[in-house]
Motif scaffolding. Structure first.
Motif, PDB file in Angstrom:
ATOM      1  N   HIS A 195      39.657  43.578  32.820  1.00  0.00           N
ATOM      2  CA  HIS A 195      38.817  42.435  32.472  1.00  0.00           C
ATOM      3  C   HIS A 195      38.749  41.417  33.604  1.00  0.00           C
ATOM      4  N   GLY A 196      39.180  41.850  34.797  1.00  0.00           N
ATOM      5  CA  GLY A 196      38.992  41.012  35.980  1.00  0.00           C
ATOM      6  C   GLY A 196      40.180  40.162  36.376  1.00  0.00           C
ATOM      7  N   ASP A 197      41.350  40.421  35.826  1.00  0.00           N
ATOM      8  CA  ASP A 197      42.531  39.633  36.176  1.00  0.00           C
ATOM      9  C   ASP A 197      43.126  40.166  37.489  1.00  0.00           C
ATOM     10  N   PRO A 198      42.958  39.444  38.601  1.00  0.00           N
ATOM     11  CA  PRO A 198      43.463  39.946  39.881  1.00  0.00           C
ATOM     12  C   PRO A 198      44.986  40.006  39.948  1.00  0.00           C
ATOM     13  N   ASP A 199      45.671  39.131  39.229  1.00  0.00           N
ATOM     14  CA  ASP A 199      47.143  39.167  39.242  1.00  0.00           C
ATOM     15  C   ASP A 199      47.660  40.442  38.588  1.00  0.00           C
ATOM     16  N   ALA A 200      47.035  40.829  37.492  1.00  0.00           N
ATOM     17  CA  ALA A 200      47.436  42.063  36.818  1.00  0.00           C
ATOM     18  C   ALA A 200      47.162  43.266  37.721  1.00  0.00           C
ATOM     19  N   PHE A 201      46.019  43.237  38.422  1.00  0.00           N
ATOM     20  CA  PHE A 201      45.701  44.335  39.349  1.00  0.00           C
ATOM     21  C   PHE A 201      46.727  44.384  40.484  1.00  0.00           C
ATOM     22  N   THR A 202      47.147  43.226  40.969  1.00  0.00           N
ATOM     23  CA  THR A 202      48.161  43.172  42.028  1.00  0.00           C
ATOM     24  C   THR A 202      49.468  43.796  41.559  1.00  0.00           C
ATOM     25  N   LEU A 203      49.851  43.548  40.309  1.00  0.00           N
ATOM     26  CA  LEU A 203      51.065  44.161  39.760  1.00  0.00           C
ATOM     27  C   LEU A 203      50.973  45.685  39.787  1.00  0.00           C
ATOM     28  N   LEU A 204      49.821  46.212  39.404  1.00  0.00           N
ATOM     29  CA  LEU A 204      49.623  47.667  39.402  1.00  0.00           C
ATOM     30  C   LEU A 204      49.604  48.227  40.823  1.00  0.00           C
ATOM     31  N   PHE A 205      48.985  47.482  41.720  1.00  0.00           N
ATOM     32  CA  PHE A 205      48.967  47.904  43.122  1.00  0.00           C
ATOM     33  C   PHE A 205      50.395  47.991  43.653  1.00  0.00           C
ATOM     34  N   ASP A 206      51.177  46.952  43.417  1.00  0.00           N
ATOM     35  CA  ASP A 206      52.569  46.939  43.886  1.00  0.00           C
ATOM     36  C   ASP A 206      53.380  48.067  43.266  1.00  0.00           C
ATOM     37  N   ALA A 207      53.095  48.387  42.019  1.00  0.00           N
ATOM     38  CA  ALA A 207      53.851  49.427  41.324  1.00  0.00           C
ATOM     39  C   ALA A 207      53.526  50.831  41.833  1.00  0.00           C
ATOM     40  N   HIS A 208      52.279  51.065  42.292  1.00  0.00           N
ATOM     41  CA  HIS A 208      51.849  52.444  42.594  1.00  0.00           C
ATOM     42  C   HIS A 208      51.454  52.716  44.038  1.00  0.00           C
TER      43      HIS A 208
ATOM     44  N   ALA B  57      48.902  45.584  31.388  1.00  0.00           N
ATOM     45  CA  ALA B  57      48.496  45.055  32.695  1.00  0.00           C
ATOM     46  C   ALA B  57      47.133  45.613  33.081  1.00  0.00           C
ATOM     47  N   TRP B  58      46.939  46.918  32.807  1.00  0.00           N
ATOM     48  CA  TRP B  58      45.632  47.496  33.152  1.00  0.00           C
ATOM     49  C   TRP B  58      44.527  46.897  32.299  1.00  0.00           C
ATOM     50  N   SER B  59      44.811  46.643  31.054  1.00  0.00           N
ATOM     51  CA  SER B  59      43.799  46.039  30.191  1.00  0.00           C
ATOM     52  C   SER B  59      43.377  44.679  30.740  1.00  0.00           C
TER      53      SER B  59
ATOM     54  N   LEU C  36      40.579  50.369  45.978  1.00  0.00           N
ATOM     55  CA  LEU C  36      39.246  49.761  45.942  1.00  0.00           C
ATOM     56  C   LEU C  36      38.401  50.413  44.853  1.00  0.00           C
ATOM     57  N   GLU C  37      38.472  51.740  44.766  1.00  0.00           N
ATOM     58  CA  GLU C  37      37.745  52.460  43.712  1.00  0.00           C
ATOM     59  C   GLU C  37      38.264  52.065  42.330  1.00  0.00           C
ATOM     60  N   ALA C  38      39.591  51.916  42.208  1.00  0.00           N
ATOM     61  CA  ALA C  38      40.160  51.524  40.912  1.00  0.00           C
ATOM     62  C   ALA C  38      39.612  50.162  40.490  1.00  0.00           C
ATOM     63  N   TRP C  39      39.503  49.238  41.422  1.00  0.00           N
ATOM     64  CA  TRP C  39      38.968  47.923  41.089  1.00  0.00           C
ATOM     65  C   TRP C  39      37.464  47.984  40.808  1.00  0.00           C
ATOM     66  N   ARG C  40      36.771  48.705  41.664  1.00  0.00           N
ATOM     67  CA  ARG C  40      35.315  48.794  41.542  1.00  0.00           C
ATOM     68  C   ARG C  40      34.900  49.520  40.261  1.00  0.00           C
ATOM     69  N   ARG C  41      35.662  50.549  39.892  1.00  0.00           N
ATOM     70  CA  ARG C  41      35.306  51.370  38.725  1.00  0.00           C
ATOM     71  C   ARG C  41      36.296  51.153  37.570  1.00  0.00           C
ATOM     72  N   ARG C  42      36.650  49.902  37.354  1.00  0.00           N
ATOM     73  CA  ARG C  42      37.666  49.568  36.346  1.00  0.00           C
ATOM     74  C   ARG C  42      37.351  50.184  34.974  1.00  0.00           C
ATOM     75  N   ASP C  43      36.094  50.259  34.637  1.00  0.00           N
ATOM     76  CA  ASP C  43      35.740  50.810  33.319  1.00  0.00           C
ATOM     77  C   ASP C  43      35.922  52.323  33.246  1.00  0.00           C
ATOM     78  N   ALA C  44      36.008  53.015  34.381  1.00  0.00           N
ATOM     79  CA  ALA C  44      36.135  54.473  34.389  1.00  0.00           C
ATOM     80  C   ALA C  44      37.584  54.944  34.508  1.00  0.00           C
ATOM     81  N   VAL C  45      38.504  54.039  34.834  1.00  0.00           N
ATOM     82  CA  VAL C  45      39.907  54.426  35.019  1.00  0.00           C
ATOM     83  C   VAL C  45      40.515  54.793  33.663  1.00  0.00           C
ATOM     84  N   ARG C  46      41.211  55.941  33.640  1.00  0.00           N
ATOM     85  CA  ARG C  46      41.835  56.403  32.405  1.00  0.00           C
ATOM     86  C   ARG C  46      43.325  56.090  32.425  1.00  0.00           C
TER      87      ARG C  46
END
Length: 196
Positions: free
Chosen positions: A17-30, A11-13, A57-67
């Motif tokens: 790459h800009g998939d808002p639905d996948a980001f929503t899943l992670l938001f709901d989970a955490h 989901a994070w992968s 917001l930082e997680a979305w903005r800095r998607r490439d830096a999230v580990r």
């Protein structure tokens, strides 16, 4: 996660790459866990909500830096919550320090009362000036010396060359006339003072 066969790393992968639905899943989970952690740090629910929003917001903005660690981004989100709270606290301290350096504002009284009083006084002063102008010369002289200049009656009598008793009676009569003229309705023409 709700999508069968999908793990958090996948989901994070997709979110990365800009998939808002996948980001929503992670938001709901955490979000609840991030909010709970933020609430422990800031103690106020509305501040914890702000921190949670800024973390995601930082997680979305800095998607490439999230580990992703052990298939999850929760550790990165919690560390980001810590950093966000530290930044907010530093900002609040700077704001308080800046306010403390500012001089106390001078108390400014409400000028409306002064304006109203000025208008009232202006009308009153005009009426008194008009009334004074309609007094006889003798009444104007006694009002000038005894009321406006506050000379003793004896000195006013000597100045005008009249007995003290005359000054007393003239002053009483002049005050009464001045008051009557000043309080007369504006539409009524004021009459000049009578003979002495």
């Amino acid at each position: 996660m709700n999508n069968a066969g999908s793990d958090e790393a996948d989901a994070w992968s997709r979110a990365r790459h800009g998939d808002p639905d996948a980001f929503t899943l992670l938001f709901d989970a955490h979000r609840d866990r991030v909010f709970g952690h933020a609430l422990r740090l800031v103690r106020q629910p509305h501040d914890a909500e702000d921190v949670t929003a800024m973390v995601f917001l930082e997680a979305w903005r800095r998607r490439d830096a999230v580990r992703v660690v052990d298939g999850s981004i929760i550790a990165w989100l919690l560390v980001t919550a810590n950093n966000t709270v530290h930044n907010l606290e530093r900002s609040k301290r700077r704001h308080r320090a800046a306010l403390a350096r500012m001089p106390e504002p001078a108390h400014e009284p409400d000028h409306a009362d002064g304006v109203v009083a000025g208008l009232d006084n202006r009308d009153r002063d005009r009426r008194v000036r008009d009334a004074f102008a309609h007094l006889s010369a003798a009444d104007q002289n006694v009002i000038t010396l005894c009321v406006l200049e506050e000379l003793p009656l004896a000195e006013a009598a000597r100045t005008l060359g009249v007995p003290l008793g005359t000054i007393k009676s003239r002053l009483s009569r002049a005050k009464r006339r001045l008051g009557d003229l000043a309080l007369a309705p504006a539409t009524t023409p004021a009459l000049e003072g009578g003979a002495e």
